[in-house]
Write a protein that holds these residues in place. Structure first.
Motif, PDB file in Angstrom:
ATOM      1  N   MET A   1      -6.363  -3.951  -1.727  1.00 52.51           N
ATOM      2  CA  MET A   1      -7.336  -2.984  -2.172  1.00 52.51           C
ATOM      3  C   MET A   1      -7.655  -2.047  -1.016  1.00 52.51           C
ATOM      4  O   MET A   1      -7.810  -2.462   0.114  1.00 52.51           O
ATOM      5  CB  MET A   1      -8.617  -3.690  -2.623  1.00 52.51           C
ATOM      6  CG  MET A   1      -9.733  -2.732  -2.967  1.00 52.51           C
ATOM      7  SD  MET A   1     -11.355  -3.489  -3.192  1.00 52.51           S
ATOM      8  CE  MET A   1     -11.112  -4.364  -4.709  1.00 52.51           C
ATOM      9  N   LYS A   2      -7.735  -0.760  -1.352  1.00 52.72           N
ATOM     10  CA  LYS A   2      -8.094   0.210  -0.335  1.00 52.72           C
ATOM     11  C   LYS A   2      -9.302   1.009  -0.814  1.00 52.72           C
ATOM     12  O   LYS A   2      -9.668   0.969  -1.982  1.00 52.72           O
ATOM     13  CB  LYS A   2      -6.925   1.124  -0.020  1.00 52.72           C
ATOM     14  CG  LYS A   2      -6.524   2.061  -1.123  1.00 52.72           C
ATOM     15  CD  LYS A   2      -5.394   2.970  -0.655  1.00 52.72           C
ATOM     16  CE  LYS A   2      -4.815   3.747  -1.794  1.00 52.72           C
ATOM     17  NZ  LYS A   2      -3.835   3.051  -2.579  1.00 52.72           N
ATOM     18  N   LEU A  43      -4.446   6.412  -5.604  1.00 55.54           N
ATOM     19  CA  LEU A  43      -5.352   5.340  -6.021  1.00 55.54           C
ATOM     20  C   LEU A  43      -4.686   4.428  -7.044  1.00 55.54           C
ATOM     21  O   LEU A  43      -3.929   4.888  -7.887  1.00 55.54           O
ATOM     22  CB  LEU A  43      -6.622   5.922  -6.637  1.00 55.54           C
ATOM     23  CG  LEU A  43      -7.541   6.678  -5.691  1.00 55.54           C
ATOM     24  CD1 LEU A  43      -8.638   7.376  -6.486  1.00 55.54           C
ATOM     25  CD2 LEU A  43      -8.141   5.731  -4.672  1.00 55.54           C
ATOM     26  N   ASP A  47      -8.898  -0.201  -6.559  1.00 59.09           N
ATOM     27  CA  ASP A  47      -9.284   0.526  -5.356  1.00 59.09           C
ATOM     28  C   ASP A  47     -10.710   1.058  -5.494  1.00 59.09           C
ATOM     29  O   ASP A  47     -11.253   1.134  -6.604  1.00 59.09           O
ATOM     30  CB  ASP A  47      -8.332   1.700  -5.094  1.00 59.09           C
ATOM     31  CG  ASP A  47      -6.968   1.257  -4.586  1.00 59.09           C
ATOM     32  OD1 ASP A  47      -6.831   0.085  -4.175  1.00 59.09           O
ATOM     33  OD2 ASP A  47      -6.033   2.083  -4.618  1.00 59.09           O
ATOM     34  N   VAL A  79     -10.335   2.074 -11.436  1.00 55.14           N
ATOM     35  CA  VAL A  79     -10.779   2.409 -10.080  1.00 55.14           C
ATOM     36  C   VAL A  79     -12.292   2.208 -10.008  1.00 55.14           C
ATOM     37  O   VAL A  79     -13.026   2.608 -10.907  1.00 55.14           O
ATOM     38  CB  VAL A  79     -10.409   3.867  -9.721  1.00 55.14           C
ATOM     39  CG1 VAL A  79     -11.014   4.284  -8.389  1.00 55.14           C
ATOM     40  CG2 VAL A  79      -8.894   4.034  -9.702  1.00 55.14           C
TER      41      VAL A  79
END
Length: 148
Positions: A1-2, A43, A47, A79
């Motif tokens: 995950m960012k 994405l 995220d 998201v």
């Protein structure tokens, strides 16, 4: 995950908040990104997208507004998202963060926090005392909302 913290900044105040948020998202690959460099296709589901703008004419800046209008319905499905703005403390003011949050939700994002204001001294800043610490604390609350 960012995590991606997208921002527009006229005098550097919103940029400072974005950097503080990104720097406090411990355990995530977090990057502050100027709005002109953001690539929505980067994405993935799960995220975190945080979007921030100074209030400009009672709303987000034109660059942030253009970005948000380009995100089609459902393009942010899966998201996680949150919004913030920078503003002058006044009796009456706009609410860019709330408008950003609504646009992110319309794009399909899961909103994980109430929109957050950060305050500047005068129209050009600098940020009021304690606002960077408030940004760091808010970032920690985002992590909690993500179960981290």
């Amino acid at each position: 995950m960012k995590a991606v913290v997208v921002y527009d900044s006229a005098y550097g105040n919103t940029k400072s908040v974005a950097e503080a948020i990104a720097g406090s998202l411990d355990g995530l690959e977090a990057t502050p990104v100027p709005v002109g460099e953001f690539k929505p296709e980067a994405l993935a589901a799960g995220d975190l997208l945080v979007v921030g703008s100074p209030i400009n004419g009672w709303r987000p800046t034109p660059k942030i507004t253009t970005l948000l209008s380009s995100l089609g319905s459902g393009s942010l499905r899966g998201v996680n998202a949150a919004a913030f703005d920078t503003r002058v403390r006044m009796f009456i003011h706009g609410d860019a963060a709330k408008k950003i949050s609504h646009a992110l939700k319309a794009g399909g994002a899961d909103i994980i926090a109430e929109p957050m204001p950060f305050y500047v001294k005068g129209s050009e800043g600098p940020l009021r005392d304690g606002e960077i610490e408030k940004a760091e604390s808010w970032a920690q609350s985002l992590l909690t909302s993500l179960g981290r």
